[in-house]
Design a protein around this motif. Structure first.
Motif, mmCIF file in Angstrom:
data_model
loop_
_atom_site.group_PDB
_atom_site.id
_atom_site.type_symbol
_atom_site.label_atom_id
_atom_site.label_comp_id
_atom_site.label_asym_id
_atom_site.label_seq_id
_atom_site.Cartn_x
_atom_site.Cartn_y
_atom_site.Cartn_z
ATOM 1 N N MET B 82 -13.991 -5.671 -2.368
ATOM 2 C CA MET B 82 -13.241 -5.081 -1.396
ATOM 3 C C MET B 82 -13.752 -3.606 -1.298
ATOM 4 O O MET B 82 -14.031 -2.915 -2.176
ATOM 5 C CB MET B 82 -11.620 -5.131 -1.884
ATOM 6 C CG MET B 82 -10.741 -4.567 -0.801
ATOM 7 S SD MET B 82 -8.930 -4.312 -1.470
ATOM 8 C CE MET B 82 -8.961 -5.882 -2.222
ATOM 9 N N VAL B 83 -13.776 -3.362 0.094
ATOM 10 C CA VAL B 83 -14.355 -1.944 0.231
ATOM 11 C C VAL B 83 -13.223 -1.343 0.707
ATOM 12 O O VAL B 83 -12.528 -1.690 1.878
ATOM 13 C CB VAL B 83 -15.567 -1.823 1.292
ATOM 14 C CG1 VAL B 83 -15.979 -0.841 1.685
ATOM 15 C CG2 VAL B 83 -16.698 -2.991 0.838
ATOM 16 N N VAL B 84 -12.781 -0.282 0.401
ATOM 17 C CA VAL B 84 -11.803 0.596 0.534
ATOM 18 C C VAL B 84 -11.969 1.825 1.378
ATOM 19 O O VAL B 84 -12.851 2.502 0.765
ATOM 20 C CB VAL B 84 -10.702 0.636 -0.443
ATOM 21 C CG1 VAL B 84 -9.415 1.612 -0.208
ATOM 22 C CG2 VAL B 84 -10.060 -0.562 -0.923
ATOM 23 N N ASP B 85 -11.327 2.208 2.369
ATOM 24 C CA ASP B 85 -11.500 3.647 2.797
ATOM 25 C C ASP B 85 -11.192 4.639 1.807
ATOM 26 O O ASP B 85 -9.964 4.648 1.376
ATOM 27 C CB ASP B 85 -10.919 3.674 4.227
ATOM 28 C CG ASP B 85 -11.613 4.566 5.177
ATOM 29 O OD1 ASP B 85 -11.211 4.896 6.459
ATOM 30 O OD2 ASP B 85 -12.642 5.132 4.808
ATOM 31 N N SER B 86 -11.934 5.700 1.751
ATOM 32 C CA SER B 86 -11.668 6.533 0.887
ATOM 33 C C SER B 86 -10.616 7.563 1.314
ATOM 34 O O SER B 86 -9.782 8.318 0.733
ATOM 35 C CB SER B 86 -12.887 7.550 0.489
ATOM 36 O OG SER B 86 -13.515 6.981 -0.582
ATOM 37 N N SER B 87 -10.820 7.601 2.731
ATOM 38 C CA SER B 87 -9.833 8.674 3.233
ATOM 39 C C SER B 87 -8.451 8.282 3.235
ATOM 40 O O SER B 87 -7.510 9.013 3.115
ATOM 41 C CB SER B 87 -10.174 8.856 4.889
ATOM 42 O OG SER B 87 -10.032 7.623 5.378
ATOM 43 N N ASN B 88 -8.202 7.030 2.954
ATOM 44 C CA ASN B 88 -6.702 6.619 2.650
ATOM 45 C C ASN B 88 -6.446 7.305 1.664
ATOM 46 O O ASN B 88 -7.212 7.205 0.310
ATOM 47 C CB ASN B 88 -6.886 4.970 2.539
ATOM 48 C CG ASN B 88 -5.445 4.322 2.935
ATOM 49 O OD1 ASN B 88 -4.803 5.049 3.584
ATOM 50 N ND2 ASN B 88 -5.548 3.032 3.037
ATOM 51 N N THR B 89 -5.280 7.770 1.645
ATOM 52 C CA THR B 89 -4.712 8.366 0.261
ATOM 53 C C THR B 89 -4.886 7.473 -0.795
ATOM 54 O O THR B 89 -4.421 6.087 -0.583
ATOM 55 C CB THR B 89 -3.251 8.674 0.522
ATOM 56 O OG1 THR B 89 -2.593 7.644 1.200
ATOM 57 C CG2 THR B 89 -3.053 9.792 1.374
ATOM 58 N N ALA B 90 -5.342 7.622 -1.821
ATOM 59 C CA ALA B 90 -6.055 6.797 -2.740
ATOM 60 C C ALA B 90 -4.829 5.646 -2.896
ATOM 61 O O ALA B 90 -3.935 5.859 -3.442
ATOM 62 C CB ALA B 90 -6.460 7.321 -3.931
ATOM 63 N N LEU B 91 -5.297 4.378 -2.823
ATOM 64 C CA LEU B 91 -4.496 3.278 -3.078
ATOM 65 C C LEU B 91 -4.414 3.271 -4.649
ATOM 66 O O LEU B 91 -5.574 3.289 -5.488
ATOM 67 C CB LEU B 91 -5.163 2.086 -2.665
ATOM 68 C CG LEU B 91 -4.892 1.891 -0.905
ATOM 69 C CD1 LEU B 91 -5.693 0.423 -0.827
ATOM 70 C CD2 LEU B 91 -3.699 1.638 -0.573
ATOM 71 N N ARG B 92 -3.314 2.888 -5.223
ATOM 72 C CA ARG B 92 -3.004 2.808 -6.572
ATOM 73 C C ARG B 92 -4.004 1.629 -7.086
ATOM 74 O O ARG B 92 -4.030 0.660 -6.552
ATOM 75 C CB ARG B 92 -1.707 2.816 -6.874
ATOM 76 C CG ARG B 92 -0.664 3.774 -6.417
ATOM 77 C CD ARG B 92 0.034 4.180 -7.851
ATOM 78 N NE ARG B 92 0.783 5.460 -7.178
ATOM 79 C CZ ARG B 92 0.327 6.695 -7.115
ATOM 80 N NH1 ARG B 92 -0.834 6.969 -7.623
ATOM 81 N NH2 ARG B 92 1.077 7.786 -6.836
ATOM 82 N N ASP B 93 -4.275 1.860 -8.365
ATOM 83 C CA ASP B 93 -5.075 0.643 -9.014
ATOM 84 C C ASP B 93 -4.195 -0.550 -8.862
ATOM 85 O O ASP B 93 -4.469 -1.603 -8.548
ATOM 86 C CB ASP B 93 -5.266 1.270 -10.296
ATOM 87 C CG ASP B 93 -6.349 0.092 -10.990
ATOM 88 O OD1 ASP B 93 -5.989 -0.387 -12.131
ATOM 89 O OD2 ASP B 93 -7.255 -0.011 -10.360
ATOM 90 N N ASN B 94 -2.790 -0.373 -9.224
ATOM 91 C CA ASN B 94 -2.100 -1.630 -9.091
ATOM 92 C C ASN B 94 -2.155 -2.194 -7.379
ATOM 93 O O ASN B 94 -2.044 -3.374 -7.634
ATOM 94 C CB ASN B 94 -0.540 -1.224 -9.355
ATOM 95 C CG ASN B 94 -0.560 -1.004 -10.943
ATOM 96 O OD1 ASN B 94 -1.178 -1.645 -11.691
ATOM 97 N ND2 ASN B 94 0.589 -0.464 -11.364
ATOM 98 N N GLU B 95 -2.079 -1.502 -6.688
ATOM 99 C CA GLU B 95 -2.226 -2.028 -5.304
ATOM 100 C C GLU B 95 -3.427 -3.179 -5.039
ATOM 101 O O GLU B 95 -3.243 -3.860 -4.437
ATOM 102 C CB GLU B 95 -1.971 -0.927 -4.540
ATOM 103 C CG GLU B 95 -0.686 -0.449 -4.426
ATOM 104 C CD GLU B 95 -0.430 0.947 -3.610
ATOM 105 O OE1 GLU B 95 0.205 1.754 -3.585
ATOM 106 O OE2 GLU B 95 -1.863 1.147 -2.616
ATOM 107 N N ILE B 96 -4.428 -2.447 -5.676
ATOM 108 C CA ILE B 96 -5.597 -3.041 -5.464
ATOM 109 C C ILE B 96 -5.666 -4.155 -6.366
ATOM 110 O O ILE B 96 -5.782 -5.395 -5.878
ATOM 111 C CB ILE B 96 -6.950 -2.497 -6.061
ATOM 112 C CG1 ILE B 96 -6.832 -0.830 -5.514
ATOM 113 C CG2 ILE B 96 -8.099 -3.118 -6.027
ATOM 114 C CD1 ILE B 96 -7.757 -0.977 -4.103
#
Lengths: 730, 139
Positions: B82-96
């Motif tokens: 999964m590639v996640v946008d960094s600009s996004n306020t960092a998604l928590r690890d749990n969310e990932i």
């Protein structure tokens, strides 16, 4: 169509103010321009002021009506209008796309009378008013709904909805946009039932009604155009999603077009009768609306349980009694225990026979395997089968499982046929008595389970049913009484209503489809229990063997992959003439495919007997009859039957008569086609013999193995004996 | 919010790739491909360790300035990237993790379909819908 902003935004602008048409720029301009030109030259002498929003709205409506009409006329005559109405009939495009994306047709384009009629009806104005409006707008005069007429009509509708009298003068003033209820894209479907909307039972009659309406349109009779058009478009019930409605309606369109050719006589008669009911235009008005509403009703899956007089059969996703029985029989052929699962691989093989593409089958599986466990319970299986049947009949697949195909819904629905005397009687014929209480017990269990599982509000009705069903099923279990007359009174009314309404299914669309497509033989009678009881060994022995043997042996002349249960079904149909029932039913295209595909397989005992009688009549199979004597030859005999049936099947399907239960052997005997038959018979005999060889070889190997085991046992015993024997030799 | 989700088979060919902004599709494909090396590295590092949920989730594979790449491997060596946008306020690890769990569940459902041959591209609409919901909301 989205309901335009109710607030009147009438900025009265001169017609010539094409410039005012800001929003849809060219579209609006064209519309306005057209309107002006039309207005000046046409019926309406007064320039029609249209506000921007009105122009936008009207043009969109017109485009929608036009598109559908254009596509409709291009496609088969009937169809269209109704189903997708706004969207193209033949192609399942999402309605919004068409609505917005379609360019405004030129001023010369005419809106399809059906769509227009339906649109007008959706405005929920009384029919008289609508008549007046059509007259006023000039459509009647010119015989079609041109741009001008359409716009004027819309304005008049808006006026009428605002309470103004329907006059030309009314439209001069600022008016809110006309409101059309229950149109396809409405997120909220309001079935605010005006008095007219009370369940009529017309079912498919709308199909021919539509055809007639088309003819009448040609004659320029506007009233008729408005009346008979039922388009499911405005109806689309709130199935799970708006989007799903579209495929439903599309499906209807396609179905209707298919129906044109297929039209069964009874339908015609009924429709004519219905049409004659409303001879005059005056009475026409309320009638079509009623019919339409009945159609709406029928499509309204949710309301279905609550409206006992609604029209069930119209719903393509509703399983009729015959279909259900057929599915259940098929299930039993795959998995005799009705309460357990069909494994994925088994189901895959079975459904692959339907000749649908793998992706489609995959999608159907996704829809129907609700618990995603890789196996199909009985309701899941029925849902999947039903979807396959629908797909083969041209229905596009829904986005999500329709409510009537949900397992819990089907589960409760299954209880009813158990109650139904007639159906259950047929069941009891096939099922042993032992099975009945088992099924009922299963029903109890599943009803319990279902109670727990139910979550969706739409299924609340089922919840109510369950206690009653359970009680009744338990009562049934006691006496093992098939006829559930005693139990039925305990049912809730809704439950009762369902079987009653199901009786309408005889006239249903699906039945017509089935009738048309079915080969003349009745649906399969499993008789599996019977056969098993009588010849357990053979079935056990040959069941695993046959499928394995066949693929290798069968050369593929068209459509002859071996399918055990189906062939068994076939056998039953042809052989058990006496046993076959009068119900036509579940003959589905897939079924016909299966029959054709049918080759060999586990034939039941019953088949053997008729086969025995038949073989003498088959001269080509003289070789095989010799083997009748031995038990192993039974499979051969069975295979002979498929020959008969194949030959027989090839002919009956061509003739669409419905003579199901005639002993087909005799008609084939006639000399007419004997030479080709003989050839085929010889080929099939060869094939059968090869299969028999394979089966025998396998039997041989098994016996050899048993022999070895026995030998080993003997050796072991001898050793023991020696050990036990007193030692004589020192 | 995930911008790209990929399901890669055991033999390292893609079963399913979907990216949100269509114009960078190639870039994401390339990213996913190069991240496979990191996945293999991590998997081999684990060795014969017992497989449990924690080890299924590989965590951040590598970050760039634009985005972060997360990995997850199943018991059958099917990898989710999964590639996640960094600009996004960092998604928590749990969310990932929860996103990967959902992916895994949907993948299992796809597998349950007897008409799906393992190794085929995934065409399941249910899977598509789930992925879409993840990419849009990033939940």
């Amino acid at each position: 169509m989205e309901q335009g902003p109710a607030a009147a935004v009438g900025t009265a602008g001169a017609v010539g103010a094409a410039a005012n048409a800001g929003a849809p720029a060219a579209v609006g301009a064209a519309a306005a321009g057209a309107l002006s030109s039309g207005a000046s030259a046409g019926y309406c002498p007064v320039p029609l002021p249209l506000s921007d929003s009105e122009q936008q709205c009207y043009s969109e409506l017109f485009a929608r009506c036009c598109c559908s009409s254009a596509s409709a006329t291009s496609s088969s005559s009937s169809s269209s209008s109704s189903s997708s109405s706004s969207s193209s009939s033949g192609h399942p495009q999402p309605p919004p796309e068409v609505g917005r994306g379609a360019p405004l047709p030129g001023p010369a384009a005419t809106a399809g009378a059906n769509q227009v009629g339906e649109l007008f009806r959706a405005s929920q104005l009384p029919a008289e008013t609508l008549h007046q409006i059509t007259e006023l707008c000039g459509a009647k005069r010119v015989g079609y709904f041109g741009l001008t007429q359409f716009y004027v009509a819309l304005k008049l509708i808006a006026a009428a909805q605002s309470g103004l009298p329907v006059r030309v003068e009314s439209i001069k003033c600022e008016l809110p946009l006309p409101r059309f209820m229950a149109l396809k894209n409405d997120s909220e479907i309001r079935y605010s039932n005006p008095v007219e909307f009370h369940g009529m039972k017309c079912q498919i009659p709308y199909v021919t009604m539509e055809k007639n309406s088309f003819k009448r349109v040609d004659d320029g009779e506007k009233q008729d155009t408005m009346s008979p058009t039922m388009s499911p478009i405005s109806s689309p019930p709130s199935s799970p999603s708006n989007y799903q409605r579209v495929p439903l309606t599309y499906g209807y369109g396609k179905l209707r077009s298919g129906m044109d050719q297929i039209h069964a006589a009874p339908y015609e008669a009924r429709q004519l009768a219905l049409q004659q009911e409303g001879p005059t235009s005056g009475s026409h008005g309320p009638k079509p609306t009623r019919r339409q509403t009945s159609l709406i009703r029928s499509l309204s899956v949710e309301r279905e349980p609550q409206e006992s007089n609604s029209n069930y059969p119209d719903d393509p996703w509703r399983i009729t009694e015959e279909q259900r029985e057929y599915y259940i029989n098929q299930f039993k052929s795959l998995q005799p225990d009705l309460s357990s699962f069909i494994s994925g691989s088994l189901a895959k093989n079975f459904f692959t026979k339907s000749k649908l593409t793998i992706p489609e089958l995959s999608y159907i599986w996704e829809l129907s395997d609700v618990d995603c466990d890789g196996a199909l319970t009985l309701p899941e299986f029925c849902a999947a089968f039903h979807l396959i049947v629908a797909r083969k009949n041209g229905y596009p697949l829904p986005e999500s499982l329709p409510q009537t195909l949900q397992p819990d819904y089907l589960q409760s629905a299954f209880l009813k046929p158990k109650r139904d005397c007639a159906l259950f009687d047929s069941y009891s014929e096939s099922m042993s008595v032992n099975q009945q209480p088992r099924d009922l017990n299963r029903i109890e269990k599943t009803s319990l389970k279902e109670k727990v599982d139910l979550t969706a509000p739409a299924q609340d009705v089922n919840i109510d049913d369950k206690p009653a069903l359970k009680i009744s099923s338990m009562d049934e279990a006691m006496p093992k009484d098939v006829s559930v007359d005693t139990a039925s009174p305990k049912d809730l009314n809704t439950v009762k209503a369902r079987p009653r309404s199901r009786s309408y299914s005889n006239t249903s669309l699906e039945e017509a489809m089935k009738r048309v497509e079915e080969p003349p033989t009745p649906p399969p009678r499993p008789q599996k229990s019977h056969s098993r009881a009588s010849s357990l060994d053979l079935n056990k022995v040959f069941q695993p063997n046959a499928p394995a043997a066949k693929p290798g042996l069968l050369p593929p002349p068209p459509a002859l992959p071996p399918r055990p249960f189906v062939s068994q079904v076939l056998h039953h149909n042809t052989s058990n003439d006496s046993v076959s029932q009068p119900k036509p039913p579940g003959q589905l295209p897939s079924y016909s495919d299966f029959r054709l595909l049918e080759q060999t397989d586990q034939v039941s005992e019953i088949e053997l007997h008729p086969q025995l009688t038949r073989t003498p009549s088959q001269t080509e199979e003289s070789g095989s009859p010799v083997k009748k004597d031995l038990p192993p030859s039974k499979p051969i005999r069975r295979k002979l039957r498929p020959e008969n049936q194949i030959m027989e099947n090839q002919e009956p399907p061509s003739s669409v008569s419905g003579p199901s239960t005639v002993p087909i052997v005799k008609p084939h005997a006639p000399v007419q086609k004997q030479s080709s038959k003989q050839k085929k018979a010889i080929q099939t005999a060869i094939r059968k013999n090869k299969e028999a060889n394979a089966v025998l070889a396998r039997l041989n190997s098994e016996l050899q193995q048993q022999l070895k085991e026995v030998h080993q046992e003997r050796i072991a015993l001898e050793n023991q004996l020696e050990q036990l024997r007193p030692v004589t030799v020192l | 919010m995930a911008v790209c989700i990929a399901v890669i088979a055991k033999e390292n060919y893609p079963l399913y790739i979907r990216s949100i902004p269509a114009e960078h599709e190639l870039k994401f494909h390339y990213t996913v491909h190069t991240s496979l090396d990191v996945v293999d590295e991590k998997v081999s590092a684990m060795g014969k360790a017992l497989v449990d949920q924690r080890e299924l989730y590989l965590g951040l594979l590598y970050p760039t300035e634009d985005y972060k790449v997360y990995g997850y491997v199943t018991n059958s060596k099917v990898k989710f990237v999964m590639v996640v946008d960094s600009s996004n306020t960092a998604l928590r690890d749990n969310e990932i993790r929860s996103m990967f769990r959902k992916l895994h569940n949907s993948y299992t459902d796809v597998m349950c379909n007897p008409f799906y041959n393992p190794g085929d591209r995934i065409h399941s609409r249910a899977f598509d819908n789930m992925v879409t919901s993840m990419m849009v909301q990033g939940c």
